[in-house]
Design a protein around this motif. Sequence first.
Motif, mmCIF file in Angstrom:
data_model
loop_
_atom_site.group_PDB
_atom_site.id
_atom_site.type_symbol
_atom_site.label_atom_id
_atom_site.label_comp_id
_atom_site.label_asym_id
_atom_site.label_seq_id
_atom_site.Cartn_x
_atom_site.Cartn_y
_atom_site.Cartn_z
ATOM 1 N N GLY A 120 37.692 54.546 56.129
ATOM 2 C CA GLY A 120 38.691 53.416 56.188
ATOM 3 C C GLY A 120 40.095 54.135 56.599
ATOM 4 O O GLY A 120 40.456 54.833 55.638
ATOM 5 N N GLY A 121 40.311 53.665 57.670
ATOM 6 C CA GLY A 121 41.553 54.077 58.159
ATOM 7 C C GLY A 121 42.880 53.796 57.347
ATOM 8 O O GLY A 121 43.754 54.170 57.627
ATOM 9 N N THR A 122 42.729 52.388 56.906
ATOM 10 C CA THR A 122 43.860 51.815 56.364
ATOM 11 C C THR A 122 44.091 52.205 54.703
ATOM 12 O O THR A 122 44.991 52.042 54.117
ATOM 13 C CB THR A 122 43.544 50.488 56.269
ATOM 14 N N GLN A 123 43.047 53.206 54.396
ATOM 15 C CA GLN A 123 43.183 53.703 52.909
ATOM 16 C C GLN A 123 44.337 54.598 53.100
ATOM 17 O O GLN A 123 44.183 55.725 53.738
ATOM 18 C CB GLN A 123 41.691 54.357 52.367
ATOM 19 N N PRO A 124 45.254 54.851 51.971
ATOM 20 C CA PRO A 124 46.315 55.661 51.948
ATOM 21 C C PRO A 124 45.670 57.300 51.657
ATOM 22 O O PRO A 124 44.728 57.394 50.673
ATOM 23 C CB PRO A 124 47.039 55.348 50.977
ATOM 24 N N GLY A 125 46.083 57.987 52.329
ATOM 25 C CA GLY A 125 45.601 59.549 52.008
ATOM 26 C C GLY A 125 44.190 59.931 52.256
ATOM 27 O O GLY A 125 43.568 60.750 52.026
ATOM 28 N N LEU A 159 42.533 60.900 54.934
ATOM 29 C CA LEU A 159 42.290 62.046 55.649
ATOM 30 C C LEU A 159 42.611 63.454 54.717
ATOM 31 O O LEU A 159 41.698 64.485 54.635
ATOM 32 C CB LEU A 159 43.406 62.486 56.908
ATOM 33 N N ASP A 160 43.475 63.195 53.867
ATOM 34 C CA ASP A 160 43.677 64.427 52.689
ATOM 35 C C ASP A 160 42.763 64.479 51.893
ATOM 36 O O ASP A 160 42.050 65.347 51.369
ATOM 37 C CB ASP A 160 45.105 64.285 52.128
ATOM 38 N N ARG A 161 42.085 63.359 51.513
ATOM 39 C CA ARG A 161 40.874 63.211 50.546
ATOM 40 C C ARG A 161 39.637 63.820 51.183
ATOM 41 O O ARG A 161 38.974 64.350 50.565
ATOM 42 C CB ARG A 161 40.534 61.841 50.131
ATOM 43 N N LEU A 162 39.695 63.572 52.607
ATOM 44 C CA LEU A 162 38.360 64.176 53.405
ATOM 45 C C LEU A 162 38.384 65.448 53.307
ATOM 46 O O LEU A 162 37.471 66.364 53.054
ATOM 47 C CB LEU A 162 38.339 63.513 54.617
ATOM 48 N N MET A 163 39.663 66.198 53.502
ATOM 49 C CA MET A 163 39.682 67.706 53.864
ATOM 50 C C MET A 163 39.619 68.250 52.367
ATOM 51 O O MET A 163 39.206 69.388 52.314
ATOM 52 C CB MET A 163 41.214 67.663 54.402
ATOM 53 N N ASP A 164 39.942 67.424 51.533
ATOM 54 C CA ASP A 164 39.708 67.934 50.078
ATOM 55 C C ASP A 164 38.322 67.985 49.432
ATOM 56 O O ASP A 164 38.003 68.374 48.230
ATOM 57 C CB ASP A 164 40.506 67.172 48.926
ATOM 58 N N GLY A 165 37.355 67.390 50.272
ATOM 59 C CA GLY A 165 36.014 67.035 49.988
ATOM 60 C C GLY A 165 35.483 66.011 49.119
ATOM 61 O O GLY A 165 34.390 66.088 48.843
#
Length: 159
Positions: free
Chosen positions: A22-27, A29-35
């Motif tokens: 979901g692109g509307t969720q804040p952060g 991409l950061d969460r994805l990069m954090d695993g």
Amino acid sequence: MQSKLEAVRITTAVGASVIVAGGTQPGVLDRLMDGDDVGTLFRSTAEAVPAWKRWIGYTVTPKGKLHVDAGAARAVQQQGKSLLAIGITRVEGNFDQGELVSVLDPVGREIARGLSNYEVDIARQLIGKRSDEIEAILGHLPYGSVVHRDNLAVLRQMD
């Protein structure tokens, strides 16, 4: 959602994995990069396709169609061969030399895309011809193939 699934299909077909989140969720991409476990992962099982062939196969809209017989379809699809005039049964569209064309098997299914070595009128003259006949027709043999394998992207068939 249909366009997202089509993007996933194309991307995994060329050897890359995809995460849909979901692109509307804040952060996100950061969460994805954090695993973090965010979204849905689609793993590719295909071998990576070079960028040049990804561009040929999935980016540009073809200007014409080259219908081929079963032997040519097999040679292109399974053996990684160039498309020779002898295997072409019909030519459609309006294309110049160097433009993108679709390669269709005997039942009309698109199996590959490539850059044509010949413009449409010459391609029509060469339907079903052997290389020595091409030289007789044109007065010289500028190219031994209608689409060279280096400029040909075999499209992955999805089950």
